[in-house]
Write a protein that holds these residues in place. Structure first.
Motif, mmCIF file in Angstrom:
data_model
loop_
_atom_site.group_PDB
_atom_site.id
_atom_site.type_symbol
_atom_site.label_atom_id
_atom_site.label_comp_id
_atom_site.label_asym_id
_atom_site.label_seq_id
_atom_site.Cartn_x
_atom_site.Cartn_y
_atom_site.Cartn_z
ATOM 1 N N SER A 138 -5.058 4.786 -11.794
ATOM 2 C CA SER A 138 -6.198 5.434 -12.351
ATOM 3 C C SER A 138 -7.310 5.623 -10.873
ATOM 4 O O SER A 138 -6.705 5.215 -9.544
ATOM 5 C CB SER A 138 -6.846 4.539 -12.889
ATOM 6 N N GLU A 139 -8.190 6.083 -11.270
ATOM 7 C CA GLU A 139 -9.232 6.613 -10.074
ATOM 8 C C GLU A 139 -9.687 5.198 -9.471
ATOM 9 O O GLU A 139 -9.907 5.307 -8.274
ATOM 10 C CB GLU A 139 -10.477 7.332 -10.697
ATOM 11 N N ALA A 140 -9.958 4.305 -10.070
ATOM 12 C CA ALA A 140 -10.558 2.818 -9.597
ATOM 13 C C ALA A 140 -9.439 2.382 -8.703
ATOM 14 O O ALA A 140 -9.845 1.958 -7.601
ATOM 15 C CB ALA A 140 -10.941 2.178 -10.663
ATOM 16 N N GLU A 141 -8.308 2.393 -9.011
ATOM 17 C CA GLU A 141 -7.032 1.922 -8.303
ATOM 18 C C GLU A 141 -6.915 2.751 -7.094
ATOM 19 O O GLU A 141 -6.587 2.019 -6.006
ATOM 20 C CB GLU A 141 -5.793 1.990 -9.152
ATOM 21 N N LYS A 142 -7.004 4.008 -7.129
ATOM 22 C CA LYS A 142 -6.801 4.936 -6.110
ATOM 23 C C LYS A 142 -8.028 4.393 -5.062
ATOM 24 O O LYS A 142 -7.509 4.331 -3.752
ATOM 25 C CB LYS A 142 -7.188 6.270 -6.211
ATOM 26 N N GLU A 143 -9.015 4.006 -5.395
ATOM 27 C CA GLU A 143 -10.081 3.671 -4.413
ATOM 28 C C GLU A 143 -9.791 2.435 -3.650
ATOM 29 O O GLU A 143 -9.788 2.492 -2.485
ATOM 30 C CB GLU A 143 -11.326 3.333 -5.245
ATOM 31 N N THR A 177 0.881 -1.152 0.087
ATOM 32 C CA THR A 177 -0.106 0.055 -0.040
ATOM 33 C C THR A 177 1.050 1.442 0.049
ATOM 34 O O THR A 177 0.665 2.317 -0.757
ATOM 35 C CB THR A 177 -0.992 0.021 1.175
ATOM 36 N N LYS A 178 1.823 1.188 0.828
ATOM 37 C CA LYS A 178 3.096 2.399 0.879
ATOM 38 C C LYS A 178 3.306 2.420 -0.442
ATOM 39 O O LYS A 178 3.582 3.954 -0.931
ATOM 40 C CB LYS A 178 3.973 1.992 1.870
ATOM 41 N N HIS A 179 3.856 1.594 -0.986
ATOM 42 C CA HIS A 179 4.469 1.617 -2.268
ATOM 43 C C HIS A 179 3.684 2.004 -3.512
ATOM 44 O O HIS A 179 4.144 3.289 -4.142
ATOM 45 C CB HIS A 179 4.887 0.299 -2.637
ATOM 46 N N LEU A 180 2.443 1.853 -3.343
ATOM 47 C CA LEU A 180 1.520 2.279 -4.412
ATOM 48 C C LEU A 180 0.977 3.790 -4.126
ATOM 49 O O LEU A 180 0.894 4.431 -4.987
ATOM 50 C CB LEU A 180 0.172 1.581 -4.435
ATOM 51 N N GLU A 209 1.076 7.668 -6.582
ATOM 52 C CA GLU A 209 -0.003 8.031 -6.666
ATOM 53 C C GLU A 209 -0.664 8.582 -8.148
ATOM 54 O O GLU A 209 -1.453 8.231 -8.741
ATOM 55 C CB GLU A 209 -0.617 9.129 -5.539
ATOM 56 N N GLU A 210 0.191 9.619 -8.668
ATOM 57 C CA GLU A 210 0.100 10.189 -9.723
ATOM 58 C C GLU A 210 -0.236 9.069 -10.978
ATOM 59 O O GLU A 210 -1.055 9.320 -11.964
ATOM 60 C CB GLU A 210 1.051 11.007 -10.413
#
Lengths: 208, 423
Positions: free
Chosen positions: B205-210, B194-197, B201-202
Motif C-alpha cells: 500500500s502507499e503507507a507501506e511504500k513510504e 527491505t530488498k525483499h519488500l 512493490e506492487e
C-alpha cells in the motif's frame, strides 16, 4: 548543523575541564581557592618548594619570587629547617642532660646510670604504652618471642635470656640510646625521659 | 670382749671394702657419663629443649644458616676443634681466647673482636642440647624449607591476581565483539527485508511504500530536531554537573596521592609488619606535626634488612651524602588553619586512621579525608570530649552536668570558636 558544530567546540572544552580537573588525584594536588592564604610566607618545617617561579601568578610579594616558593637558600640543601650547631645540648623541661658515656661502654653505663624517675606504677604504665609503640614490633609484646619485624630482622634477644635477664637499668638505657649488636640507636625518636620509662617496663618484662 | 672387738674390726673392714667398691663403681659410672656427655644427643627431648634454649639465648647473634653478629652455626660441631672446645667457648669465650687457642683467636679476629657473651650458667647438657638442635637443623633445614614454600605460595598468588585482571579484560573484549556481530547481523536483516519488500512493490500500500523507501542517512538523523534537542539537553546536564562538582572540589585535596622519591609502602611496614605509626612519625605525641621521619629511622631496620634493594640503596645514598630525602607532603592543611596532632592524639585519643584512613592498607598514601572546615566542625559537633581519667576536665564536666545539656561535646568547650584554629 551550526548548532552541532558549535556544540562540538563546547564539547571539547568541557572534556578538557573534566580531564584537567580542579580535584586532586595522583600527583595533582588540585586547585586552591585563595592560594595566598594557603601557602605560608614564613618558613614551614615540613614543606619545601624550591621552584622560585612557583605561584608567581598570584604573587603579592615584592622580592621577585612566587607566592609558593618556600626554601631557605642560606641553609644546606635550601632546607627550611636548620640543624642545631654541633655539640648543642638539648635540655628537657625536667633538666635531663645527655650523658657522655661512649656508645660501646655498656659496663660503665650499667654502673653509672641511674633512672631519675620515681618507682611508681604510672611510670611503668607509660613505659608500656611507649614499649608498644617503639619496641614490640621487634621484641614482641612480652619481650620473649620476636614480633613481626623481629622474625625477619633476626637476632632479637629474649629479655629473659641468660645474657640479658640480669642487666641493670643503666645498661638498658644505654642500649636504647645507642643500639647494640644489630639494634639501632633510638635516641632520635625517644626523649631521655621516655627512654627511662621504657627501661622501667623492660625491667618488668625481664622478671616475668 | 675380744671377740666383740674382732667382730667390730671385721665389720669395719667389710664396710670399708663395700665403700671402696661402691665408690669405684660410681667413679666408673661418672667416667662413662662424661664420655657420653661430649657426644651430641639425638633424642627428641634434647632437640626440643635445645630449640627453646637457642631461641631464648643464641638467636640474638647467631642463625643456623646465616652469618649475623656471630657466625652461622650450621655444622659448627664439625669445623671447631672438638665438642669440648665448644662447651668451653660457650661458657667463657674470653678464657679460651686468652689461653692462646689458635682457632678461638682466629675467630675473634675474624669477627672484629666482638666478645661473645659468657654463658657460665649453662650446664654441659644444656649446651649439648643446643648443639643437638643445631645438628637437627643442619641435617633437615625446616625453616628454610618453610620460607621457600611461603615465597612460592606468594608468587602463585600474585600470578593469580594478574591472571584474573587479564581475564576480566578478555571477557570485556569478547562482549564487545559479540555486540558488534549482533549489530552487523541486524543491519543485514534490515537490508534483506527491505530488498525483499522492494521486489514486491506492487503488493504494497502507499503507507507501506513510504516505510520501505525511507532512507536512513546519517545526516538526516543528525538534522532531526528531536535528536539535536536530546543531545543538547544531555550535554548541558552533564556539563552542569561536571562544573558544579569541579567547583566543589576546589581547595579539596582528597585523593591526592603523589609519587614519592622512594617507593615506601605503608601497607608493608604498618600493615604486614605491624610497625606502629608513632615509631617513624615521632612527633605525633609531642608536636603540632606528626613529622616525616629522617633517614636514620629507616636504618634502624634497613641497616640489616633488604640491604641489596635498589630502593633501600637510595636511603644509603641520602645518609652517606648527608642529603635529605625530599618526601612529598601529602596532607597540606592551608596555612590559614591551625591543627595540632599531639592534642588530638594524647588528649582526645583519636586513632590515626580516623582522619588518615586505613594507611596500613595503602601501597601509596593518599589523602583520605576532606580536611575542610565543615569536616572539622562536623566532628567537633558530634564527638564527646574524652574526659575519662583527665582531671583537667572535672570542673567543666560538673558545670556542664549542672546545666543539664547532655554529654559534653567538643563544641561545648569552644571547639567551634573561630580563633581556636584561625588566628
Amino acid at each position: 548543523m551550526y548548532i552541532y558544530k558549535s556544540m562540538k567546540k563546547y564539547l571539547v572544552v568541557a572534556l578538557g575541564v573534566v580531564i584537567a580537573g580542579c580535584s586532586a588525584s595522583g600527583d595533582n594536588p588540585g586547585k586552591e581557592y585563595a592560594p595566598n592564604m594557603y601557602h605560608s610566607v614564613a618558613y614551614e618545617p615540613l614543606k619545601q618548594i624550591k621552584n622560585k617561579e612557583s605561584g608567581m601568578w598570584v604573587s603579592s610579594l615584592d622580592n621577585g619570587v612566587g607566592e609558593y616558593y618556600s626554601s631557605n637558600p642560606n641553609n644546606p640543601h635550601e632546607m627550611n629547617m636548620r640543624e642545631p650547631v654541633a655539640n648543642t645540648v638539648r635540655r628537657s623541661k625536667f633538666g635531663f642532660i645527655p650523658n657522655r658515656i661512649h656508645k660501646d661502654s655498656f659496663a660503665l653505663a650499667e654502673r653509672v646510670l641511674k633512672s631519675p624517675l620515681p618507682n611508681t606504677p604510672n611510670v611503668e604504665k607509660e613505659g608500656k604504652v611507649l614499649y608498644e609503640k617503639f619496641c614490640d614490633h621487634c621484641h614482641g609484646a612480652k619481650g620473649i618471642e620476636p614480633g613481626k619485624v623481629g622474625e625477619v630482622f633476626l637476632g632479637v634477644p629474649a629479655y629473659t635470656s641468660a645474657a640479658i635477664k640480669n642487666k641493670g637499668e643503666g645498661h638498658l638505657f644505654h642500649v636504647i640510646s645507642h643500639g647494640k649488636g644489630r639494634m639501632g640507636a633510638h635516641a632520635s625518636q625517644l626523649s631521655i625521659e621516655e627512654r627511662w620509662k621504657i627501661v622501667r617496663y623492660v625491667q618488668k618484662l625481664q622478671n616475668q | 670382749m675380744t671377740i666383740g672387738f674382732h667382730k667390730a674390726r671385721k665389720i669395719k673392714a667389710i664396710i670399708a671394702f663395700a665403700l671402696v667398691c661402691i665408690m669405684s663403681s660410681q667413679f666408673a659410672m661418672a667416667q662413662e657419663a662424661s664420655s657420653a656427655g661430649t657426644t651430641i644427643p639425638t633424642d627428641e627431648a634434647s632437640i626440643g629443649n635445645g630449640k627453646s634454649l637457642f631461641s631464648a639465648n643464641c638467636k640474638t647473634c647467631h642463625a643456623i644458616d646465616k652469618k649475623l653478629v656471630g657466625p652461622a652455626l650450621q655444622g659448627v660441631y664439625d669445623r671447631t676443634p672438638s665438642v669440648e672446645w665448644i662447651l668451653g667457648f660457650v661458657k667463657n669465650s674470653q678464657k679460651v681466647i686468652q689461653s692462646g687457642d689458635a682457632y678461638a683467636n682466629d675467630l675473634y679476629a675474624e669477627y672484629n673482636q666482638t666478645q661473645m657473651t659468657a654463658f657460665a650458667d649453662f650446664s654441659d647438657e644444656e649446651v649439648l642440647s643446643i648443639l643437638a638442635y643445631i645438628k637437627q637443623e643442619t641435617d633437615n633445614p625446616t625453616t628454610a624449607a618453610v620460607a621457600a614454600t611461603a615465597t612460592e605460595g606468594g608468587a602463585t598468588e600474585a600470578g593469580g591476581d594478574s591472571v584474573s585482571s587479564s581475564y576480566v579484560s578478555a571477557i570485556l573484549i569478547a562482549l564487545l565483539v559479540v555486540l558488534a556481530l549482533i549489530l552487523v547481523v541486524l543491519v543485514m536483516i534490515i537490508s534483506v527485508l527491505t530488498k525483499h519488500l522492494n521486489n514486491k512493490e506492487e503488493d504494497l500500500s502507499e503507507a507501506e511504500k513510504e516505510v520501505t523507501k525511507q532512507s536512513f542517512t546519517m545526516e538526516g538523523v543528525l538534522r532531526a530536531k528531536p535528536f539535536i534537542f536530546a543531545v543538547a539537553f544531555v550535554f548541558t546536564a552533564l556539563a552542569f554537573k561536571a562544573v558544579i562538582s569541579q567547583v566543589y572540589s576546589v581547595g579539596i585535596q582528597i585523593g591526592y596521592a603523589p609519587e614519592q622519591p622512594i617507593k615506601f609502602s605503608h601497607k608493608l611496614h604498618a600493615g604486614e609488619m605491624e610497625i606502629d605509626c608513632n615509631y617513624c612519625h615521632t612527633g605525633v605525641m609531642k608536636s603540632k606535626n606528626a613529622n616525616i621521619p629522617s633517614a636514620n629511622i629507616c636504618l634502624n631496620c634497613h641497616s640489616q634488612i633488604k640491604t641489596e634493594s635498589a630502593q633501600i640503596k637510595l636511603i644509603y645514598d641520602a645518609v652517606d651524602n648527608n642529603k635529605p630525602i625530599e618526601w612529598v607532603r601529602v596532607h597540606n592543611l592551608p596555612d590559614l588553619a591551625y591543627f595540632n596532632h599531639s592534642q588530638h592524639h594524647n588528649v582526645a585519643g583519636i586513632e590515626c586512621q580516623t582522619c588518615h584512613g586505613e594507611v596500613q592498607e595503602m601501597e601509596v598514601v593518599e589523602q583520605h579525608s576532606l580536611l575542610t572546615m565543615g569536616w572539622c566542625i562536623e566532628c567537633h559537633r558530634k564527638t564527646d570530649v574524652n574526659v575519662k581519667g583527665n582531671a583537667y576536665y572535672d570542673d567543666l564536666v560538673k558545670m556542664h552536668d549542672e546545666a543539664g545539656k547532655g554529654k559534653m561535646k567538643v563544641e561545648d568547650i569552644g571547639g567551634l570558636e573561630c580563633s581556636k584554629c584561625h588566628y
